[in-house]
Design a protein around this motif. Structure first.
Motif, PDB file in Angstrom:
ATOM      1  N   VAL A   5       0.851  -1.182   0.000  1.00  0.00           N
ATOM      2  CA  VAL A   5       0.000   0.000   0.000  1.00  0.00           C
ATOM      3  C   VAL A   5       0.888   1.233   0.000  1.00  0.00           C
ATOM      4  CG1 VAL A   5      -1.773   1.287   1.206  1.00  0.00           C
ATOM      5  CG2 VAL A   5      -1.827  -1.218   1.215  1.00  0.00           C
ATOM      6  N   GLU A   6       0.741   2.045  -1.049  1.00  0.00           N
ATOM      7  CA  GLU A   6       1.550   3.242  -1.220  1.00  0.00           C
ATOM      8  C   GLU A   6       0.796   4.482  -0.730  1.00  0.00           C
ATOM      9  OE1 GLU A   6       3.087   1.268  -5.353  1.00  0.00           O
ATOM     10  OE2 GLU A   6       1.310   2.522  -5.150  1.00  0.00           O
ATOM     11  N   SER A   7       1.557   5.479  -0.362  1.00  0.00           N
ATOM     12  CA  SER A   7       0.982   6.767   0.008  1.00  0.00           C
ATOM     13  C   SER A   7       2.034   7.847  -0.209  1.00  0.00           C
ATOM     14  CB  SER A   7       0.518   6.763   1.463  1.00  0.00           C
ATOM     15  OG  SER A   7       1.607   6.503   2.329  1.00  0.00           O
ATOM     16  N   GLY A   8       1.565   9.089  -0.231  1.00  0.00           N
ATOM     17  CA  GLY A   8       2.493  10.212  -0.274  1.00  0.00           C
ATOM     18  C   GLY A   8       2.571  10.958  -1.588  1.00  0.00           C
ATOM     19  N   GLY A   9       1.875  10.489  -2.615  1.00  0.00           N
ATOM     20  CA  GLY A   9       1.912  11.212  -3.876  1.00  0.00           C
ATOM     21  C   GLY A   9       1.122  12.506  -3.800  1.00  0.00           C
ATOM     22  N   GLY A  10       1.182  13.282  -4.896  1.00  0.00           N
ATOM     23  CA  GLY A  10       0.432  14.524  -4.925  1.00  0.00           C
ATOM     24  C   GLY A  10       0.966  15.491  -5.949  1.00  0.00           C
ATOM     25  N   LEU A  11       0.509  16.728  -5.817  1.00  0.00           N
ATOM     26  CA  LEU A  11       0.915  17.803  -6.711  1.00  0.00           C
ATOM     27  C   LEU A  11       1.935  18.675  -5.996  1.00  0.00           C
ATOM     28  CD1 LEU A  11       0.594  19.600  -9.259  1.00  0.00           C
ATOM     29  CD2 LEU A  11      -1.330  20.699  -8.071  1.00  0.00           C
ATOM     30  N   VAL A  12       3.040  18.948  -6.658  1.00  0.00           N
ATOM     31  CA  VAL A  12       4.084  19.766  -6.054  1.00  0.00           C
ATOM     32  C   VAL A  12       4.685  20.664  -7.118  1.00  0.00           C
ATOM     33  CG1 VAL A  12       5.890  18.042  -6.427  1.00  0.00           C
ATOM     34  CG2 VAL A  12       6.133  19.696  -4.559  1.00  0.00           C
ATOM     35  N   GLN A  13       5.159  21.823  -6.714  1.00  0.00           N
ATOM     36  CA  GLN A  13       5.795  22.742  -7.653  1.00  0.00           C
ATOM     37  C   GLN A  13       7.220  22.284  -7.957  1.00  0.00           C
ATOM     38  OE1 GLN A  13       5.520  26.679  -5.989  1.00  0.00           O
ATOM     39  NE2 GLN A  13       3.446  26.974  -6.768  1.00  0.00           N
ATOM     40  N   PRO A  14       7.745  22.665  -9.104  1.00  0.00           N
ATOM     41  CA  PRO A  14       9.150  22.348  -9.403  1.00  0.00           C
ATOM     42  C   PRO A  14      10.071  22.845  -8.292  1.00  0.00           C
ATOM     43  CG  PRO A  14       8.056  23.159 -11.365  1.00  0.00           C
ATOM     44  CD  PRO A  14       7.081  23.338 -10.240  1.00  0.00           C
ATOM     45  N   GLY A  15      11.025  21.998  -7.948  1.00  0.00           N
ATOM     46  CA  GLY A  15      11.922  22.312  -6.851  1.00  0.00           C
ATOM     47  C   GLY A  15      11.442  21.822  -5.503  1.00  0.00           C
ATOM     48  N   ALA A  97       8.158  -5.452  -4.299  1.00  0.00           N
ATOM     49  CA  ALA A  97       8.982  -6.172  -3.338  1.00  0.00           C
ATOM     50  C   ALA A  97       9.002  -7.643  -3.713  1.00  0.00           C
ATOM     51  CB  ALA A  97       8.431  -6.003  -1.933  1.00  0.00           C
ATOM     52  N   ASP A  98      10.159  -8.265  -3.549  1.00  0.00           N
ATOM     53  CA  ASP A  98      10.181  -9.715  -3.693  1.00  0.00           C
ATOM     54  C   ASP A  98      10.247 -10.323  -2.289  1.00  0.00           C
ATOM     55  OD1 ASP A  98      13.374  -9.072  -4.321  1.00  0.00           O
ATOM     56  OD2 ASP A  98      13.063 -10.861  -3.092  1.00  0.00           O
ATOM     57  N   PHE A  99       9.511 -11.406  -2.102  1.00  0.00           N
ATOM     58  CA  PHE A  99       9.340 -11.931  -0.764  1.00  0.00           C
ATOM     59  C   PHE A  99       9.159 -13.438  -0.818  1.00  0.00           C
ATOM     60  CE2 PHE A  99       4.831 -12.979  -1.062  1.00  0.00           C
ATOM     61  CZ  PHE A  99       4.432 -12.198  -2.128  1.00  0.00           C
ATOM     62  N   ILE A 100       9.325 -14.062   0.334  1.00  0.00           N
ATOM     63  CA  ILE A 100       8.987 -15.467   0.490  1.00  0.00           C
ATOM     64  C   ILE A 100       8.013 -15.591   1.649  1.00  0.00           C
ATOM     65  CG2 ILE A 100      11.102 -16.425  -0.528  1.00  0.00           C
ATOM     66  CD1 ILE A 100      12.214 -16.758   2.298  1.00  0.00           C
ATOM     67  N   THR A 101       7.158 -16.582   1.589  1.00  0.00           N
ATOM     68  CA  THR A 101       6.130 -16.756   2.621  1.00  0.00           C
ATOM     69  C   THR A 101       6.483 -17.856   3.618  1.00  0.00           C
ATOM     70  OG1 THR A 101       4.896 -18.244   1.175  1.00  0.00           O
ATOM     71  CG2 THR A 101       4.316 -15.899   1.103  1.00  0.00           C
ATOM     72  N   SER A 102       7.579 -18.582   3.355  1.00  0.00           N
ATOM     73  CA  SER A 102       8.038 -19.600   4.294  1.00  0.00           C
ATOM     74  C   SER A 102       9.538 -19.775   4.093  1.00  0.00           C
ATOM     75  CB  SER A 102       7.314 -20.926   4.058  1.00  0.00           C
ATOM     76  OG  SER A 102       7.737 -21.504   2.839  1.00  0.00           O
ATOM     77  N   PRO A 103      10.228 -20.426   5.052  1.00  0.00           N
ATOM     78  CA  PRO A 103      11.692 -20.565   4.936  1.00  0.00           C
ATOM     79  C   PRO A 103      12.158 -21.287   3.679  1.00  0.00           C
ATOM     80  CG  PRO A 103      10.971 -21.036   7.148  1.00  0.00           C
ATOM     81  CD  PRO A 103       9.724 -20.900   6.332  1.00  0.00           C
ATOM     82  N   ILE A 104      11.322 -22.163   3.134  1.00  0.00           N
ATOM     83  CA  ILE A 104      11.713 -22.908   1.933  1.00  0.00           C
ATOM     84  C   ILE A 104      10.829 -22.550   0.749  1.00  0.00           C
ATOM     85  CG2 ILE A 104      12.707 -24.843   3.215  1.00  0.00           C
ATOM     86  CD1 ILE A 104      10.076 -26.355   2.673  1.00  0.00           C
ATOM     87  N   GLY A 105      10.074 -21.478   0.889  1.00  0.00           N
ATOM     88  CA  GLY A 105       9.154 -21.095  -0.160  1.00  0.00           C
ATOM     89  C   GLY A 105       9.827 -20.447  -1.347  1.00  0.00           C
ATOM     90  N   ALA A 106       9.115 -20.436  -2.462  1.00  0.00           N
ATOM     91  CA  ALA A 106       9.606 -19.775  -3.662  1.00  0.00           C
ATOM     92  C   ALA A 106       9.458 -18.266  -3.503  1.00  0.00           C
ATOM     93  CB  ALA A 106       8.818 -20.256  -4.876  1.00  0.00           C
ATOM     94  N   SER A 107      10.253 -17.550  -4.286  1.00  0.00           N
ATOM     95  CA  SER A 107      10.189 -16.091  -4.256  1.00  0.00           C
ATOM     96  C   SER A 107       9.014 -15.605  -5.087  1.00  0.00           C
ATOM     97  CB  SER A 107      11.493 -15.517  -4.799  1.00  0.00           C
ATOM     98  OG  SER A 107      11.446 -14.107  -4.840  1.00  0.00           O
ATOM     99  N   HIS A 108       8.353 -14.580  -4.589  1.00  0.00           N
ATOM    100  CA  HIS A 108       7.247 -13.961  -5.307  1.00  0.00           C
ATOM    101  C   HIS A 108       7.492 -12.461  -5.381  1.00  0.00           C
ATOM    102  CE1 HIS A 108       4.841 -17.656  -4.911  1.00  0.00           C
ATOM    103  NE2 HIS A 108       5.334 -17.711  -3.688  1.00  0.00           N
ATOM    104  N   ILE A 109       6.783 -11.814  -6.284  1.00  0.00           N
ATOM    105  CA  ILE A 109       6.875 -10.360  -6.407  1.00  0.00           C
ATOM    106  C   ILE A 109       5.488  -9.758  -6.243  1.00  0.00           C
ATOM    107  CG2 ILE A 109       7.405  -8.442  -7.945  1.00  0.00           C
ATOM    108  CD1 ILE A 109       9.576 -10.129  -9.178  1.00  0.00           C
ATOM    109  N   ALA A 110       5.407  -8.733  -5.441  1.00  0.00           N
ATOM    110  CA  ALA A 110       4.161  -7.996  -5.254  1.00  0.00           C
ATOM    111  C   ALA A 110       4.350  -6.562  -5.718  1.00  0.00           C
ATOM    112  CB  ALA A 110       3.735  -8.030  -3.788  1.00  0.00           C
ATOM    113  N   TRP A 111       3.249  -5.966  -6.164  1.00  0.00           N
ATOM    114  CA  TRP A 111       3.244  -4.582  -6.639  1.00  0.00           C
ATOM    115  C   TRP A 111       2.203  -3.776  -5.886  1.00  0.00           C
ATOM    116  CZ3 TRP A 111       6.470  -2.435 -10.281  1.00  0.00           C
ATOM    117  CH2 TRP A 111       7.263  -3.322 -11.024  1.00  0.00           C
ATOM    118  N   GLY A 112       2.505  -2.508  -5.680  1.00  0.00           N
ATOM    119  CA  GLY A 112       1.521  -1.600  -5.132  1.00  0.00           C
ATOM    120  C   GLY A 112       0.573  -1.119  -6.222  1.00  0.00           C
ATOM    121  N   GLN A 113      -0.438  -0.362  -5.795  1.00  0.00           N
ATOM    122  CA  GLN A 113      -1.468   0.092  -6.712  1.00  0.00           C
ATOM    123  C   GLN A 113      -1.055   1.350  -7.489  1.00  0.00           C
ATOM    124  OE1 GLN A 113      -1.371   0.773  -3.518  1.00  0.00           O
ATOM    125  NE2 GLN A 113      -2.040   2.897  -3.255  1.00  0.00           N
ATOM    126  N   GLY A 114       0.001   1.985  -7.055  1.00  0.00           N
ATOM    127  CA  GLY A 114       0.478   3.191  -7.727  1.00  0.00           C
ATOM    128  C   GLY A 114      -0.011   4.456  -7.054  1.00  0.00           C
TER     129      GLY A 114
END
Length: 121
Positions: A5-15, A97-114
């Protein structure tokens, strides 16, 4: 199920500055690399910055010296501090983020909504 879950975007002036946050939650045993990508209209998705589980960072050339990526390992959160923003930084920013759900689990990738970042006067 893992969510970013992402946060913090918005409108900002140059600089100006913005700080993006991305918090991971769910069935996480361990998170490896985390990163921020951006997608601007008419352009390909671009890796902006990444940080490994050991804290090593990498930045695309256009943001070096202006953006800083960091993470809070206790909260499974990654941040992107963006300073001296330029109109060309305008894009939707996604964390992943790439993550594992258990000590021997495969790696997965998750994405935020933007989150939209708009730099304009």
């Amino acid at each position: 199920q893992v969510q970013l879950v992402e946060s913090g975007g918005g409108l900002v002036q140059p600089g100006g500055s913005l700080r993006l946050s991305c918090a991971a939650s769910g069935s996480i045993f361990m998170i490896g690399d985390m990163g921020w990508y951006r997608l601007a209209p008419g352009k390909q998705r671009e890796l902006v910055a990444s940080i490994t589980s050991g804290g090593s960072t990498n930045y695309t050339d256009s943001v070096k010296g202006r953006f800083t990526i960091s993470r809070d390992y206790t909260k499974n959160t990654v941040f992107l501090q963006m300073n001296s923003l330029k109109p060309e930084d305008t894009a939707v920013y996604y964390c992943n983020a790439d993550f594992i759900t258990s000590p021997i689990g495969a790696s997965h990738i998750a994405w935020g909504q933007g989150t939209q970042v708009t730099v304009s006067s």
